[in-house]
Write a protein that holds these residues in place. Sequence first.
Motif, PDB file in Angstrom:
ATOM      1  N   ASN A   1       0.817  -1.215   0.000  1.00 58.17           N
ATOM      2  CA  ASN A   1       0.000   0.000   0.000  1.00 58.17           C
ATOM      3  C   ASN A   1       0.852   1.267   0.000  1.00 58.17           C
ATOM      4  O   ASN A   1       0.340   2.373  -0.142  1.00 58.17           O
ATOM      5  CB  ASN A   1      -0.945  -0.010   1.200  1.00 58.17           C
ATOM      6  N   ALA A   2       2.165   1.096   0.204  1.00 60.19           N
ATOM      7  CA  ALA A   2       3.175   2.156   0.075  1.00 60.19           C
ATOM      8  C   ALA A   2       3.194   3.149   1.229  1.00 60.19           C
ATOM      9  O   ALA A   2       3.888   4.158   1.157  1.00 60.19           O
ATOM     10  CB  ALA A   2       3.037   2.892  -1.268  1.00 60.19           C
ATOM     11  N   GLY A   3       2.480   2.878   2.300  1.00 56.86           N
ATOM     12  CA  GLY A   3       2.520   3.774   3.446  1.00 56.86           C
ATOM     13  C   GLY A   3       3.821   3.687   4.212  1.00 56.86           C
ATOM     14  O   GLY A   3       4.334   4.696   4.708  1.00 56.86           O
ATOM     15  N   ASN A   4       4.396   2.476   4.321  1.00 61.02           N
ATOM     16  CA  ASN A   4       5.564   2.308   5.176  1.00 61.02           C
ATOM     17  C   ASN A   4       6.800   2.998   4.616  1.00 61.02           C
ATOM     18  O   ASN A   4       7.560   3.632   5.352  1.00 61.02           O
ATOM     19  CB  ASN A   4       5.838   0.819   5.389  1.00 61.02           C
ATOM     20  N   ILE A   5       7.025   2.888   3.304  1.00 65.17           N
ATOM     21  CA  ILE A   5       8.183   3.556   2.720  1.00 65.17           C
ATOM     22  C   ILE A   5       8.040   5.075   2.872  1.00 65.17           C
ATOM     23  O   ILE A   5       9.016   5.795   3.108  1.00 65.17           O
ATOM     24  CB  ILE A   5       8.391   3.141   1.250  1.00 65.17           C
ATOM     25  N   SER A   6       6.803   5.559   2.799  1.00 62.99           N
ATOM     26  CA  SER A   6       6.541   6.990   3.000  1.00 62.99           C
ATOM     27  C   SER A   6       6.810   7.391   4.444  1.00 62.99           C
ATOM     28  O   SER A   6       7.361   8.468   4.715  1.00 62.99           O
ATOM     29  CB  SER A   6       5.085   7.303   2.634  1.00 62.99           C
ATOM     30  N   ALA A   7       6.440   6.520   5.380  1.00 63.90           N
ATOM     31  CA  ALA A   7       6.623   6.819   6.798  1.00 63.90           C
ATOM     32  C   ALA A   7       8.098   6.831   7.187  1.00 63.90           C
ATOM     33  O   ALA A   7       8.552   7.712   7.923  1.00 63.90           O
ATOM     34  CB  ALA A   7       5.867   5.790   7.639  1.00 63.90           C
ATOM     35  N   TYR A   8       8.855   5.860   6.697  1.00 61.34           N
ATOM     36  CA  TYR A   8      10.295   5.837   6.998  1.00 61.34           C
ATOM     37  C   TYR A   8      10.969   7.106   6.484  1.00 61.34           C
ATOM     38  O   TYR A   8      11.805   7.697   7.168  1.00 61.34           O
ATOM     39  CB  TYR A   8      10.953   4.619   6.356  1.00 61.34           C
ATOM     40  N   TRP A   9      10.616   7.511   5.264  1.00 59.84           N
ATOM     41  CA  TRP A   9      11.226   8.710   4.695  1.00 59.84           C
ATOM     42  C   TRP A   9      10.870   9.935   5.534  1.00 59.84           C
ATOM     43  O   TRP A   9      11.694  10.824   5.747  1.00 59.84           O
ATOM     44  CB  TRP A   9      10.798   8.873   3.252  1.00 59.84           C
ATOM     45  N   MET A  10       9.632   9.982   6.017  1.00 61.19           N
ATOM     46  CA  MET A  10       9.228  11.068   6.895  1.00 61.19           C
ATOM     47  C   MET A  10      10.095  11.084   8.147  1.00 61.19           C
ATOM     48  O   MET A  10      10.580  12.136   8.582  1.00 61.19           O
ATOM     49  CB  MET A  10       7.750  10.916   7.295  1.00 61.19           C
ATOM     50  N   GLY A  11      10.295   9.900   8.739  1.00 62.12           N
ATOM     51  CA  GLY A  11      11.097   9.822   9.948  1.00 62.12           C
ATOM     52  C   GLY A  11      12.535  10.256   9.725  1.00 62.12           C
ATOM     53  O   GLY A  11      13.089  11.064  10.491  1.00 62.12           O
ATOM     54  N   TYR A  12      13.170   9.724   8.687  1.00 59.36           N
ATOM     55  CA  TYR A  12      14.549  10.109   8.386  1.00 59.36           C
ATOM     56  C   TYR A  12      14.647  11.605   8.101  1.00 59.36           C
ATOM     57  O   TYR A  12      15.598  12.277   8.536  1.00 59.36           O
ATOM     58  CB  TYR A  12      15.066   9.329   7.175  1.00 59.36           C
ATOM     59  N   SER A  13      13.670  12.133   7.366  1.00 61.01           N
ATOM     60  CA  SER A  13      13.701  13.550   6.996  1.00 61.01           C
ATOM     61  C   SER A  13      13.555  14.443   8.220  1.00 61.01           C
ATOM     62  O   SER A  13      14.272  15.449   8.361  1.00 61.01           O
ATOM     63  CB  SER A  13      12.594  13.845   5.977  1.00 61.01           C
ATOM     64  N   GLU A  14      12.626  14.096   9.103  1.00 58.92           N
ATOM     65  CA  GLU A  14      12.417  14.922  10.292  1.00 58.92           C
ATOM     66  C   GLU A  14      13.640  14.920  11.205  1.00 58.92           C
ATOM     67  O   GLU A  14      13.894  15.904  11.909  1.00 58.92           O
ATOM     68  CB  GLU A  14      11.170  14.450  11.032  1.00 58.92           C
ATOM     69  N   LEU A  15      14.420  13.844  11.180  1.00 55.01           N
ATOM     70  CA  LEU A  15      15.644  13.818  11.980  1.00 55.01           C
ATOM     71  C   LEU A  15      16.733  14.707  11.391  1.00 55.01           C
ATOM     72  O   LEU A  15      17.739  14.979  12.051  1.00 55.01           O
ATOM     73  CB  LEU A  15      16.160  12.378  12.107  1.00 55.01           C
ATOM     74  N   THR A  16      16.540  15.165  10.146  1.00 56.86           N
ATOM     75  CA  THR A  16      17.464  16.145   9.566  1.00 56.86           C
ATOM     76  C   THR A  16      16.852  17.544   9.562  1.00 56.86           C
ATOM     77  O   THR A  16      17.411  18.465   8.975  1.00 56.86           O
ATOM     78  CB  THR A  16      17.832  15.760   8.115  1.00 56.86           C
ATOM     79  N   GLY A  17      15.680  17.680  10.184  1.00 56.97           N
ATOM     80  CA  GLY A  17      15.010  18.980  10.245  1.00 56.97           C
ATOM     81  C   GLY A  17      14.179  19.307   9.028  1.00 56.97           C
ATOM     82  O   GLY A  17      13.665  20.418   8.890  1.00 56.97           O
ATOM     83  N   ARG A  18      14.011  18.333   8.112  1.00 59.51           N
ATOM     84  CA  ARG A  18      13.243  18.554   6.893  1.00 59.51           C
ATOM     85  C   ARG A  18      11.821  18.008   7.033  1.00 59.51           C
ATOM     86  O   ARG A  18      11.526  17.234   7.941  1.00 59.51           O
ATOM     87  CB  ARG A  18      13.913  17.866   5.698  1.00 59.51           C
ATOM     88  N   THR A  19      10.972  18.390   6.107  1.00 60.75           N
ATOM     89  CA  THR A  19       9.645  17.806   6.005  1.00 60.75           C
ATOM     90  C   THR A  19       9.511  17.102   4.663  1.00 60.75           C
ATOM     91  O   THR A  19      10.314  17.321   3.752  1.00 60.75           O
ATOM     92  CB  THR A  19       8.540  18.869   6.136  1.00 60.75           C
ATOM     93  N   THR A  20       8.500  16.259   4.544  1.00 59.06           N
ATOM     94  CA  THR A  20       8.243  15.537   3.305  1.00 59.06           C
ATOM     95  C   THR A  20       6.811  15.809   2.863  1.00 59.06           C
ATOM     96  O   THR A  20       6.038  16.447   3.587  1.00 59.06           O
ATOM     97  CB  THR A  20       8.422  14.023   3.510  1.00 59.06           C
ATOM     98  N   LEU A  21       6.464  15.285   1.703  1.00 58.58           N
ATOM     99  CA  LEU A  21       5.095  15.436   1.226  1.00 58.58           C
ATOM    100  C   LEU A  21       4.110  14.850   2.234  1.00 58.58           C
ATOM    101  O   LEU A  21       3.071  15.442   2.519  1.00 58.58           O
ATOM    102  CB  LEU A  21       4.931  14.738  -0.126  1.00 58.58           C
ATOM    103  N   ALA A  22       4.446  13.712   2.829  1.00 62.80           N
ATOM    104  CA  ALA A  22       3.553  13.069   3.796  1.00 62.80           C
ATOM    105  C   ALA A  22       3.388  13.913   5.049  1.00 62.80           C
ATOM    106  O   ALA A  22       2.284  14.065   5.578  1.00 62.80           O
ATOM    107  CB  ALA A  22       4.084  11.685   4.161  1.00 62.80           C
ATOM    108  N   SER A  23       4.480  14.494   5.537  1.00 59.50           N
ATOM    109  CA  SER A  23       4.373  15.303   6.758  1.00 59.50           C
ATOM    110  C   SER A  23       3.711  16.646   6.473  1.00 59.50           C
ATOM    111  O   SER A  23       2.933  17.153   7.293  1.00 59.50           O
ATOM    112  CB  SER A  23       5.753  15.508   7.407  1.00 59.50           C
ATOM    113  N   ARG A  24       3.960  17.219   5.284  1.00 55.76           N
ATOM    114  CA  ARG A  24       3.330  18.495   4.945  1.00 55.76           C
ATOM    115  C   ARG A  24       1.831  18.345   4.717  1.00 55.76           C
ATOM    116  O   ARG A  24       1.063  19.291   4.898  1.00 55.76           O
ATOM    117  CB  ARG A  24       3.996  19.089   3.691  1.00 55.76           C
TER     118      ARG A  24
END
Length: 373
Positions: free
Chosen positions: A190-213
Amino acid sequence: MTRYTGLVDHYRHRLPLAPEARPISLGEGRTPLIRLQNLPSKLGFENELYVKFEGLNPTGSFKDRGMTVAVTQAVHEGARAIICASTGNTSAAAAAYAVRAGITAFVLIPEGKIALGKLAQAVVHGAVVIQVLGNFDDGMRLVKEVGQTTPVSIVNSINPYRLQGQKTAAFEIVEELGRAPDYHCLPVGNAGNISAYWMGYSELTGRTTLASRAFGDAPAYDRTAVTDTRPVMVGYQASGAAPFLRGGPVKVPETVATAIRIGDPQSWDFAWAVHEESGGWFDECDDDQILATQKLLAETEGVFCEPASAASLCGALRDIRSGRIAAGTTVVCTLTGNGLKDPDIVMKKGLAGLIQVPAERSAVEKCLTERMR
């Protein structure tokens, strides 16, 4: 030492939950990041290769991470029932967390081809199980339609709180490695998990992603940078259910990897953004390759994952061998579910090789001598 009580309490500062929201938890998270030792040397690889074994969550899959946050928020909003469509793992997690919260879980499962281990969990936890005469995508369509007219909270990955919970696996990996891996490989359904991991990694660098925005006006939460690197994200699908490789929905998805037997991913846009932002790719593995990798991992490392989980390692090994994943890099593969969830295929082949001997010491000793490694 403070007792660990689950993801909501542990990562509340990095989750968009109200301070007064009561955690609905079963102690999920803190799953092992296992460095593979025998497999890389057997194959001649120089990579540091790890598996994040999510099959050791309370209900045996990564779904518990998202469910603890989704159900916590649902209860906080006053929900008395939750609903999901599921190929198995989501229904198991939804049922367990619903009963923990004291609310009702309705689960829509597809006709046939659902692993009995997963269905048993939904049943034993008292969920209302509704079998749809169709596939997962039909069930998902119905859940979205019913959710518009019935006072139930949808807890599939279209619920943004699900992804918020699942992102915590990336937090744990960075905490353990001290940095992000170079590559992170996941099975994609369903592609939610790959999106969630990217959100997590991105937030640890201070960035946001499409999913978090896309999350909306939820309470603010901490996105303080603790690392400056993010991995290349790679998603692998089963060949019979590979919409990202086909360029669009697959109407009749078919694969032994039932957890990713999904033809119309609900997180398509998020996952495609991950592909573009991380410089990663999607690829596919056929059923024979997936099952061979499941067996290889169990026989060489003592880790038994469900077939869908093996897709991540299957693809990673192939891409390391071809050089697409660079030699000497650090690679993490997510194993999304426990092998005990779906043992039917393993047992069909395993029982065929069952050794029978007379109830005599000499017969047993002879077998041991012949089979000793």
